[in-house]
Design an enzyme around this catalytic site. Structure first.
Site, PDB file in Angstrom:
ATOM      1  N   SER A 167     -21.378  99.347 -38.711  1.00 14.42           N
ATOM      2  CA  SER A 167     -20.408 100.449 -38.770  1.00 14.42           C
ATOM      3  C   SER A 167     -20.113 101.018 -37.387  1.00 14.42           C
ATOM      4  O   SER A 167     -18.960 101.344 -37.084  1.00 14.42           O
ATOM      5  CB  SER A 167     -20.919 101.556 -39.699  1.00 14.42           C
ATOM      6  OG  SER A 167     -22.164 102.069 -39.250  1.00 14.42           O
ATOM      7  N   ALA A 196     -20.286  99.531 -34.328  1.00 17.65           N
ATOM      8  CA  ALA A 196     -19.469  98.618 -33.529  1.00 17.65           C
ATOM      9  C   ALA A 196     -18.046  98.542 -34.066  1.00 17.65           C
ATOM     10  O   ALA A 196     -17.077  98.485 -33.301  1.00 17.65           O
ATOM     11  CB  ALA A 196     -20.104  97.230 -33.508  1.00 17.65           C
ATOM     12  N   ALA A 197     -17.904  98.545 -35.388  1.00 14.11           N
ATOM     13  CA  ALA A 197     -16.568  98.484 -35.983  1.00 14.11           C
ATOM     14  C   ALA A 197     -15.772  99.739 -35.650  1.00 14.11           C
ATOM     15  O   ALA A 197     -14.574  99.676 -35.341  1.00 14.11           O
ATOM     16  CB  ALA A 197     -16.671  98.297 -37.490  1.00 14.11           C
ATOM     17  N   ASP A 252     -23.555  92.205 -33.004  1.00 10.41           N
ATOM     18  CA  ASP A 252     -22.634  92.976 -33.845  1.00 10.41           C
ATOM     19  C   ASP A 252     -21.240  93.029 -33.236  1.00 10.41           C
ATOM     20  O   ASP A 252     -20.241  92.730 -33.897  1.00 10.41           O
ATOM     21  CB  ASP A 252     -23.156  94.402 -34.035  1.00 10.41           C
ATOM     22  CG  ASP A 252     -24.240  94.497 -35.089  1.00 10.41           C
ATOM     23  OD1 ASP A 252     -24.889  93.474 -35.375  1.00 10.41           O
ATOM     24  OD2 ASP A 252     -24.446  95.602 -35.622  1.00 10.41           O
ATOM     25  N   GLY A 254     -26.774  98.403 -41.715  1.00  5.43           N
ATOM     26  CA  GLY A 254     -26.843  97.063 -41.159  1.00  5.43           C
ATOM     27  C   GLY A 254     -25.551  96.284 -41.213  1.00  5.43           C
ATOM     28  O   GLY A 254     -25.542  95.081 -40.970  1.00  5.43           O
ATOM     29  N   LEU A 255     -24.438  96.967 -41.517  1.00  6.84           N
ATOM     30  CA  LEU A 255     -23.154  96.277 -41.632  1.00  6.84           C
ATOM     31  C   LEU A 255     -22.264  96.484 -40.407  1.00  6.84           C
ATOM     32  O   LEU A 255     -21.081  96.166 -40.442  1.00  6.84           O
ATOM     33  CB  LEU A 255     -22.421  96.720 -42.898  1.00  6.84           C
ATOM     34  CG  LEU A 255     -23.134  96.415 -44.219  1.00  6.84           C
ATOM     35  CD1 LEU A 255     -22.271  96.846 -45.402  1.00  6.84           C
ATOM     36  CD2 LEU A 255     -23.475  94.928 -44.328  1.00  6.84           C
ATOM     37  N   VAL A 293     -22.645 103.740 -43.483  1.00 10.07           N
ATOM     38  CA  VAL A 293     -23.312 104.032 -42.211  1.00 10.07           C
ATOM     39  C   VAL A 293     -24.803 103.725 -42.336  1.00 10.07           C
ATOM     40  O   VAL A 293     -25.405 103.905 -43.395  1.00 10.07           O
ATOM     41  CB  VAL A 293     -23.092 105.505 -41.826  1.00 10.07           C
ATOM     42  CG1 VAL A 293     -23.866 105.858 -40.563  1.00 10.07           C
ATOM     43  CG2 VAL A 293     -21.604 105.782 -41.632  1.00 10.07           C
TER      44      VAL A 293
END
Length: 322
Positions: free
Chosen positions: A114, A116-117, A158, A111-112, A108
């Site tokens: 999380s 939106a996923a 994203d 910047g990956l 969390v």
């Protein structure tokens, strides 16, 4: 209302080039990060139990309120709001008796993608459980609505990358374009261990731009031009040049005040160990650094990143595509 057992999932994402400038109409390139995922399991619940969402990792369960109810709670934004959007899209007027369980390997505030996923996986699970699987083209705008709750003025990058699960060339307000990758692109994703709010960094860049557009607009334009070059490098397999462009992108982001001493140190360590290039990925001031490497020599660069303070290093490959 009849419900059934179902699942929804979504990957993380990495921004390869163009973060922050993409908010101002410049292009960006991103790719799905399939090595980390959110998975949501949906199962019928007892009569009158309503819709609940459990996060075993946090020992937390929330109840999704009626579709007209809202809240300022971060848990509502992350969990209940996506479920409400799914029900509204299906024209369901009240929460069904359904239990969702969320499991995620995406860090969390790193910047990956999380948020939106998580939204994509929840919406997919709810729709599938109500026997109405949702198409990507319908899912994407719903996830974007959740992104606005998280980030205020997100670019849409994203959600687009995560929903469609493919490398994309993205310009805000324009149709998504797929990036044709000519050669495998091996990346190390190094977690700085520092959490950072994208909403805050986007807001700070906005304030910087409003205060001095004559200075900041050319920086944003240079980032945009660099993204065009990066797309060509990906499509021709010019990986050494691609690495040099990553270094330039990081330097321009530093001008926008969204790098940090820790991120700079990780990038320098990767380059010194033989990476072709390195930059941070995402909102900045924390989160992750990505380093472009020769797959055969990834281990020394990964070791150097850990030595420089990375709490974890993930290796991933953006595969060739047509």
């Amino acid at each position: 209302m009849r419900v059934r057992t179902a699942t929804g999932h979504a990957p993380g994402k990495i921004i390869l080039f163009g973060e922050h400038a993409v908010v101002y109409g410049q292009p960006a390139i991103a790719a799905p990060l399939l090595a980390v995922q959110v998975r949501v399991e949906a199962a019928p619940a007892a009569p009158d139990a309503g819709l609940t969402i459990a996060l075993p990792a946090l020992n937390t369960t929330i109840a999704v309120p009626d579709l007209t109810e809202s809240s300022e709670s971060p848990l509502f934004d992350a969990l209940a709001y996506p479920a409400q959007l799914a029900l509204r899209a299906l024209r369901v007027t009240a929460p069904p008796d359904l239990a969702l369980t969320v499991r995620s390997t995406i860090p969390v505030a790193s910047g990956l993608g999380s948020g939106a996923a998580l939204a994509a996986a929840i919406i997919r699970a709810v729709c599938a459980a109500l026997d109405s699987p949702i198409a990507d083209d319908a899912l994407n705008p719903l996830v974007y609505e959740v992104e606005k709750r998280h980030h205020g003025t997100p670019s849409g990058l994203d959600n687009t990358t995560i929903v469609y699960e493919r490398p994309v060339y993205f310009v805000r307000g324009a149709p998504m374009e797929r990036v044709a990758v000519a050669r495998p692109v091996t990346l190390l994703v190094a977690d700085s261990g520092i959490s950072s709010s994208t909403r805050v960094t986007v807001g700070d860049v906005r304030a910087l731009h409003e205060a001095d557009p004559a200075r900041i607009d050319p920086v944003l334009a240079r980032i945009g031009a660099l993204v065009h070059e990066a797309r060509a490098a990906l499509e021709t397999g010019a990986l050494v040049y691609l690495g040099a462009l990553m270094d330039k992108n990081h330097a321009l982001l530093d001008v926008l005040t969204v790098s940090s001493a820790e991120l700079d140190r990780l990038c320098a360590a990767a380059r010194d160990a033989g990476a072709l290039g390195a930059k941070f990925s995402g909102g900045g001031r924390g989160g992750n650094v990505i380093a472009l490497v020769d797959a055969a020599h990834a281990d020394p660069v990964a070791a150097a990143l850990r030595e420089a303070g990375a709490v974890s290093v993930l290796q991933t490959t953006v595969e060739p595509s047509g």
